[in-house]
Design an enzyme around this catalytic site. Structure first.
Site, mmCIF file in Angstrom:
data_model
loop_
_atom_site.group_PDB
_atom_site.id
_atom_site.type_symbol
_atom_site.label_atom_id
_atom_site.label_comp_id
_atom_site.label_asym_id
_atom_site.label_seq_id
_atom_site.Cartn_x
_atom_site.Cartn_y
_atom_site.Cartn_z
ATOM 1 N N ASP A 1 0.830 -1.213 0.000
ATOM 2 C CA ASP A 1 0.000 0.000 0.000
ATOM 3 C C ASP A 1 0.859 1.257 0.000
ATOM 4 O O ASP A 1 0.522 2.250 -0.637
ATOM 5 C CB ASP A 1 -0.927 0.020 1.225
ATOM 6 C CG ASP A 1 -2.039 -1.008 1.084
ATOM 7 O OD1 ASP A 1 -2.253 -1.486 -0.050
ATOM 8 O OD2 ASP A 1 -2.665 -1.348 2.104
ATOM 9 N N LYS B 1 -11.249 -27.421 -17.213
ATOM 10 C CA LYS B 1 -12.082 -26.562 -18.069
ATOM 11 C C LYS B 1 -12.777 -25.552 -17.157
ATOM 12 O O LYS B 1 -13.677 -25.892 -16.396
ATOM 13 C CB LYS B 1 -13.111 -27.397 -18.833
ATOM 14 C CG LYS B 1 -13.895 -26.570 -19.823
ATOM 15 C CD LYS B 1 -14.717 -27.457 -20.733
ATOM 16 C CE LYS B 1 -15.393 -26.647 -21.811
ATOM 17 N NZ LYS B 1 -16.373 -25.703 -21.313
ATOM 18 N N CYS C 1 -59.974 -17.528 -5.382
ATOM 19 C CA CYS C 1 -58.997 -18.223 -4.528
ATOM 20 C C CYS C 1 -57.938 -17.217 -4.053
ATOM 21 O O CYS C 1 -57.317 -16.544 -4.869
ATOM 22 C CB CYS C 1 -58.346 -19.347 -5.329
ATOM 23 S SG CYS C 1 -56.952 -20.113 -4.477
HETATM 24 S S1 IVH Z 1 -9.148 -24.375 -25.304
HETATM 25 C C1 IVH Z 1 -10.006 -23.572 -29.949
HETATM 26 N N1 IVH Z 1 -8.854 -24.690 -22.728
HETATM 27 O O1 IVH Z 1 -14.348 -23.688 -23.012
HETATM 28 C C2 IVH Z 1 -10.661 -23.668 -28.617
HETATM 29 N N2 IVH Z 1 -10.894 -23.780 -23.493
HETATM 30 O O2 IVH Z 1 -16.341 -25.079 -24.690
HETATM 31 C C3 IVH Z 1 -9.725 -23.259 -27.556
HETATM 32 N N3 IVH Z 1 -12.454 -23.155 -21.721
HETATM 33 O O3 IVH Z 1 -14.534 -21.341 -25.597
HETATM 34 C C4 IVH Z 1 -10.313 -23.503 -26.228
HETATM 35 N N4 IVH Z 1 -11.169 -23.763 -20.043
HETATM 36 O O4 IVH Z 1 -13.947 -20.492 -23.267
HETATM 37 C C5 IVH Z 1 -9.686 -24.275 -23.721
HETATM 38 N N5 IVH Z 1 -8.412 -24.963 -20.494
HETATM 39 C C6 IVH Z 1 -9.229 -24.565 -21.452
HETATM 40 C C7 IVH Z 1 -10.491 -24.030 -21.184
HETATM 41 C C8 IVH Z 1 -11.317 -23.647 -22.242
HETATM 42 C C9 IVH Z 1 -12.332 -23.235 -20.382
HETATM 43 C C10 IVH Z 1 -13.626 -22.648 -22.430
HETATM 44 C C11 IVH Z 1 -13.304 -21.695 -23.553
HETATM 45 C C12 IVH Z 1 -13.933 -22.286 -24.778
HETATM 46 C C13 IVH Z 1 -14.960 -23.206 -24.188
HETATM 47 C C14 IVH Z 1 -15.275 -24.329 -25.147
#
Ligand code: IVH
Length: 676
Positions: free
Chosen positions: A38, A116, A428
């Site tokens: 800070d 994912k 009702c």
């Molecule tokens: S690779 C060419 N890696 O999932 C596609 N996607 O259902 C490249 N997502 O649109 C995507 N985690 O928004 C990739 N580790 C990951 C991911 C990921 C989340 C999302 C992303 C994509 C969607 C597809």
């Protein structure tokens, strides 16, 4: 301090702060205390204040920009942002590996497995190492420019540790804890809740004002580059290492595997442990590691052939049905609801699950006391998947739908062709107050202060029997009801009065005809712009509108043939409720005749043009500057010099509430600055 000296110090401080942002937000391992951090920031802020010419967009003080945007700009992605193919079970994962083997002829290769992240895709453009743009995925080709919000995310470096030009792609998300805090705050402020962290993140980046996103504690992981041009990486993993090295945040749980069986194990493990992570994941992504092979495999029109998303099944949890109750809706539908022993499912505690109707109740064979499996359909709505019959002990109680309405005790009916049991008693009580609540809701007549509790009181005190009675309420009727003081009564009456001017579509929606939602109401009102026209419409006429099918047409036709409904419409009209698409021009009250107004600041309910139109329709005049001849200055939020001028010239100032009272309830206004 001289400018040259200040410049050097500012640069040093920025570098120092960026370094600590990286340790704290990207690496998750701070090396100095919050206090020391800070102090660094404060020093930088002070120097920038003394030497504003040194402020630059990459300064950590510039993460939250000044003014909200007017609108989003669209952005064309240099390479399309594609989606991923899904595998819903392990067989589909094996198929994926087999496809790749067949297409490449290679039997052994490396795969990278990544969580994912359940958020929304973003693309960050860096030029010469500087963040120049952040954009949403949009339709994959064109997204929205959300740079102002991206910059508020502290783990996004404003400057990379290498002067490179590249597009980094990843996922923005809201950590679970931030999501819970946000919703708790929204409960306290009586705002609608976000269904899940993904929606909350999406809602936050779609804000024009960066201060909103800044307060929402968003975060992001980068998982790929938009294009690899000019880089010589051999593998995806190497590219990720590089992204990490230049300061971007890459998920720490990414590993390389060779065998599909191993990958399946990893996916299953993640599926079981997903709740342990501080953010939501909805699957695992499996990618071919070798970039040459990726290139060889290429893309289909929607997704890469070298990657697949293994989607986790919705989390299933066991619990007990403690009871089954029946609720009555606004249209008289009886819905059985399983009351459950509370359990946590996909991140929130579930206490009840709808059993929809008699047929589903029978199909699922649910008894009170049963052990059951539940999940959240679409990860949102709690649903009873099945009864675990093996766990029955014999004391479970069978449940049958009642023959009487639980609210009014009249017999219920099952109309031909319908799955629902229905209470058709027009008086009702539950239906009545549910109808009033619906009539008053935002999308309908938008009567503030008329929620379930007030509606219930109005019913119980015999004040309202149908929605038209609202327009005949008087102050004396309301004062003295529970929690209804002078102020709430006044506000409620003003709000009811104001609702008289709503266009026909809102009224129509508010009347709650079956199958007539907000959108259909609008279509009907646009085609039949007065209630008389709708009342006269034959079903064939309605059917000639493309969006209107026989179900809607019959429902509308029947509704306006019902005697009690017609009585309600007559009473609404007599009370002065607008029943046309265009609200009537207010000939009656020229109460502002001869008065001069100046508008300043921003009001919540009225745009500048709306306020102007209102004042002029009531005979008033608008001028742009405050003088001795000004009768009123209407001052909204952030009003500036005009407000001060009004004070010095002793001109009466109206805030938004006072202004609303003036124009809505048409209170008598006297020249000489008196509102009575
Ligand atoms: S690779 C060419 N890696 O999932 C596609 N996607 O259902 C490249 N997502 O649109 C995507 N985690 O928004 C990739 N580790 C990951 C991911 C990921 C989340 C999302 C992303 C994509 C969607 C597809």
């Amino acid at each position: 301090m001289k400018l040259i000296e200040a410049k050097k110090r500012v640069e040093e401080l920025r570098e120092e702060i960026a370094k600590h942002d990286y340790y704290y937000y990207v690496q998750d391992s701070p090396v100095i205390s919050d206090r020391e951090y800070d102090l660094l920031r404060r020093k930088l802020e002070e120097l920038e204040k003394s030497f504003p010419e040194l402020i630059s967009p990459d300064s950590p003080t510039q993460r939250v920009g000044g003014k909200p945007l007017e609108a989003f700009n669209s952005v064309n992605h240099k390479t399309p942002m594609l989606s991923l193919d899904n595998a819903f079970n392990i067989n589909e994962l094996r198929d994926f590996a087999l496809r790749i083997k067949n297409l490449t002829g290679i039997t052994e290769m490396e795969y990278v497995v990544e969580p994912k992240i359940d958020g929304l895709a973003v693309s960050l453009l860096y030029e010469d190492g500087m963040l120049v743009r952040g954009a949403t995925r949009g339709d994959g080709h064109t997204g929205e420019d959300i740079t102002h919000n991206i910059k508020t995310i502290k783990s996004v470096p404003l400057k990379l540790r290498d002067r490179v030009t590249l597009e980094a792609r990843g996922e923005i998300y809201m950590p679970r804890e931030a999501f819970e805090q946000l919703n708790n705050k929204r409960v306290a402020e009586a705002l609608p809740l976000f269904a899940n962290p993904r929606n909350a993140a999406a809602g936050s980046v779609r804000q024009l004002d960066p201060r909103v996103a800044a307060a929402r504690q968003l975060d992001l992981f980068i998982f790929t580059m938009g294009s690899y041009e000019g880089y010589t990486f051999k593998t995806h993993f190497e590219a990720l290492e590089y992204l990490k090295k230049i300061g971007l945040r890459v998920n720490p749980h990414i590993n390389i595997y060779k065998y599909m069986e191993e990958i399946i194990e990893v996916c299953q493990e993640w599926s079981a442990r997903r709740q342990d992570l501080p953010y939501e994941i909805d699957g695992a992504v499996i990618k071919v590691n070798d970039l040459k092979l990726q290139e060889q495999l290429g893309f289909t029109s929607k997704s890469p052939r070298w990657a697949i998303a293994f989607k986790f099944a919705a989390e299933q949890v066991e619990t007990e049905v403690e009871d089954i109750m029946v609720s009555v809706g606004r249209t008289g539908t009886l819905t059985p609801i399983a009351l459950l022993k509370p359990v946590k499912v996909s991140g929130s505690v579930v206490k009840r699950a709808s059993l929809h109707n008699e047929d589903i109740l029978q199909e699922k064979e649910v008894k009170i006391g049963d052990r059951v499996i539940i999940h959240k359909a679409g990860d949102v709505i709690p649903e009873l998947v099945k009864v675990i019959k093996e766990k029955r002990e014999g004391q479970e109680k069978e449940f049958n739908m009642p023959e009487e309405c639980p609210a009014c005790k009249e017999n219920v009916v099952r109309l031909p062709g319908e799955v629902a049991l229905r209470c058709i008693n027009a008086t009702c009580p539950v239906q009545t107050y549910e109808r009033i609540v619906h009539f008053s809701s935002r999308g309908a007549m938008d009567i503030e202060g008329l929620g379930l509790a007030v509606a219930l009181q109005l019913w119980e005190n015999n004040l309202v029997r149908d929605v038209s009675d609202l327009y005949y309420l008087k102050r004396e009727d309301l004062i003295g009801l529970e929690r209804m003081g002078e102020k709430s009564v006044h506000n409620l009456l003003v709000s009811i009065e104001k609702s008289k001017n709503n266009p026909l579509n809102k009224l129509l929606y508010g009347l709650g005809l079956r199958f007539v939602g907000e959108k259909v109401s609008k279509i009907l009102a646009e085609n039949f712009p007065s209630i008389e026209k709708i009342m006269e419409a034959e079903t064939e006429e309605m059917l000639s509108i493309p969006e209107i099918g026989p179900r809607i047409a019959t429902s509308v036709y029947e509704f306006f043939r019902g005697k009690s409904n017609l009585k309600v419409i007559e009473k609404l009209k007599t009370a002065g409720v607008n029943v046309c698409m265009e609200p009537p021009k207010k000939e009656r009250d020229k109460t502002l005749e001869g008065l001069t107004f100046v508008l300043t600041g921003k009001m919540e309910r009225y745009s500048r043009d709306e306020a102007k139109e209102l004042i002029e329709s009531m005979g008033g005049r608008i001028t742009s500057s405050v003088s001795k001849n000004t009768d009123f200055v209407v001052a909204g939020e952030n009003s500036g010099s005009k407000h001060d001028q009004a004070i010095s010239l002793e001109v009466k100032i109206l805030d938004e509430k006072e202004f609303q009272e003036l124009v809505v309830s048409g209170q008598q206004v006297q020249k000489g600055n008196e509102v009575t």
